[in-house]
Enzyme design. Sequence first.
Site, PDB file in Angstrom:
ATOM      1  N   SER A 148       0.842  -1.196   0.000  1.00 32.71           N
ATOM      2  CA  SER A 148       0.000   0.000   0.000  1.00 32.71           C
ATOM      3  C   SER A 148       0.874   1.242   0.000  1.00 32.71           C
ATOM      4  CB  SER A 148      -0.901   0.024   1.237  1.00 32.71           C
ATOM      5  OG  SER A 148      -1.512   1.285   1.416  1.00 32.71           O
ATOM      6  N   TYR A 161      -1.885  -0.104  10.397  1.00 34.29           N
ATOM      7  CA  TYR A 161      -2.058  -0.604   9.031  1.00 34.29           C
ATOM      8  C   TYR A 161      -0.842  -0.245   8.177  1.00 34.29           C
ATOM      9  CZ  TYR A 161      -3.728  -0.927   4.214  1.00 34.29           C
ATOM     10  OH  TYR A 161      -3.845  -1.213   2.876  1.00 34.29           O
TER      11      TYR A 161
END
Length: 253
Positions: A148, A161
């Site tokens: 990501s 995250y």
Amino acid sequence: MSYATLAGRTAVVTGAASGMGEATARLLASHGVRVALLARRTDRLAELAAKIEADGGQALVVTADVTDAASVDAAVETVHAAYGDVDLVVNAAGVMLPNPVTDGRIDEWQRMLDTNVAGALRVIRAFTPDLIAAAAAGRTADLVNVSSIGAHVPFPHYAVYGATKAALTYLSQSLRTELGPRDVRVTNIEPGLTDTELGGHIDNAELSSQLDGMFDALIGLSADDIADLIAFATSRARHVNLRQAIVLPTRQA
């Protein structure tokens, strides 16, 4: 774009029940790849396999939980029994559960670590011998990890995250030093704002609304956009490794 060189390959795609994993499995299968579909939701996998087969492709339903080592080991046996060794692995399983660190959501932290980091490692451990063998036999061999942009760019309340994705990005870099000399390509994909189920897992109303506003303002990517990038990277000549790809909506860039 034509990805004719993918035909005849055998792939494992985790997180295949939805989002980027599902889109990648569909696209690979449409270009002649036999695809083992790994995820927890058997019903969703069965629906996807039926669609792939209706379009003339080959798909294998493999119910598996990447957070459980025994489940992954069982998946390997299922894949090998049906398809033999694989030469393409896509680690697309992941969860995104943002909240302020001060909330102390250990349950969410553990789930993200188990899925995004340890889950990817379990799959790598399970199928890397196949990739090494394929490369040694002169075939193209690929490991693709879906990370990501959060691995590089901090967002408030997405700290854990982002940390899990930073770990996956670093893991990809390090694995390249081990597997590259053995002709196994390692590609790390870092998407920005992408329309998947991940946002639906957020239990913080404010952060959920914020994410919706970002989609309205930035026009996010689709899962198909990421699948297209994965197909492109894995269809290059075997001596060419697109090692790192950051893909963002134009307005987010």
